[in-house]
Design an enzyme around this catalytic site. Sequence first.
Site, PDB file in Angstrom:
ATOM      1  N   GLY A   1      15.260  11.945 -16.369  1.00 18.43           N
ATOM      2  CA  GLY A   1      14.930  12.432 -15.027  1.00 18.43           C
ATOM      3  C   GLY A   1      16.180  12.847 -14.264  1.00 18.43           C
TER       4      GLY A   1
ATOM      5  CB  VAL B   1      10.283   9.188 -20.658  1.00 20.53           C
ATOM      6  CG1 VAL B   1      11.727   9.612 -20.661  1.00 20.53           C
ATOM      7  CG2 VAL B   1       9.680   9.185 -19.276  1.00 20.53           C
TER       8      VAL B   1
ATOM      9  CE1 TYR C   1       8.674   3.230  -8.322  1.00 15.88           C
ATOM     10  CE2 TYR C   1       9.016   1.686  -6.505  1.00 15.88           C
ATOM     11  CZ  TYR C   1       9.496   2.657  -7.365  1.00 15.88           C
ATOM     12  OH  TYR C   1      10.807   3.062  -7.258  1.00 15.88           O
ATOM     13  CB  ALA C   2       5.518  -3.773  -6.642  1.00 14.57           C
ATOM     14  CB  ALA C   3       3.191  -4.361 -11.466  1.00 12.58           C
TER      15      ALA C   3
ATOM     16  CB  ILE D   1      18.186   6.422  -1.573  1.00 16.93           C
ATOM     17  CG1 ILE D   1      18.658   5.029  -2.030  1.00 16.93           C
ATOM     18  CG2 ILE D   1      19.258   7.474  -1.846  1.00 16.93           C
ATOM     19  CD1 ILE D   1      19.939   4.512  -1.423  1.00 16.93           C
TER      20      ILE D   1
END
Length: 270
Positions: free
Chosen positions: A34, A82, A173-175, A206
Amino acid sequence: MTNLSTSEVPIKVQHHHSHETAFSLEGKLILITGGGSGIGFEIAQCMTYAGARIIITGRREDVLKEAVTQLGKNAHYFVNDVTDLSSLEGLVNNIELAHGPIDILVNNAGINMKKPALEVSDEDFNRIIQTNLNAVFALTRACAARMIARKSGTIIMISSMAAYYGIDRVVAYAASKSGLEGMVKVLASEFSPHNVRVNAIAPGFIETNMMKTAMSSDPDRMNRALNRTPMGKFGKPSDIGWAAVFLASDAARYITGVSLPVDGGNSIGF
């Protein structure tokens, strides 16, 4: 004749690297998934400044082409998805045949999704886990096998504040990022005896296009994020880039198994 006690015996300090080269990545080949945009591109840019040769991967050839043009003559790209796990062994093979051994792997490719947990389908959940966790492990395994055989290498994962605390509406996402943090510790334990280090960087908030889009639609979350960041500002993608240069370099040669928050203090903010 003086009798030195053991505490006074002069220790001969071995300096393996001069201060000029401690932070240099001269001659290193680095694979960044990425790497065509966002934080991945910035990591590639900073590593180029540090003297490395760069391979970036991603799904969109036009994005990769443009990125390589900006990165200069030491950058090349391979089009790769990926999430196609069966392609990763071949990808690593092709890169090493064309450009030599991969010294450093940066697992940067990742996707996010914001949805209340009860609305997240199995397909949604699996898609995030496939990209952010399964693909990371499969590519790491392919690169690490070769690094271990050569007794040299560094692997950097990109984690997230979502692994540190309960941010609402990002359950998959957190997992995935929490899983990554566990993976870093286990792989560091297994690989470090072979001189292969494994670390993570956990970016705070960011300023990427992805974040700007997310925050502009949720000003309440933006203010909350800023208010608990002691430095009182969002980070720049290059802040992650330079942290990656440090972890990849010989300056960090005794660091393994850590997750480095680059977050303006967000994770300790009150």
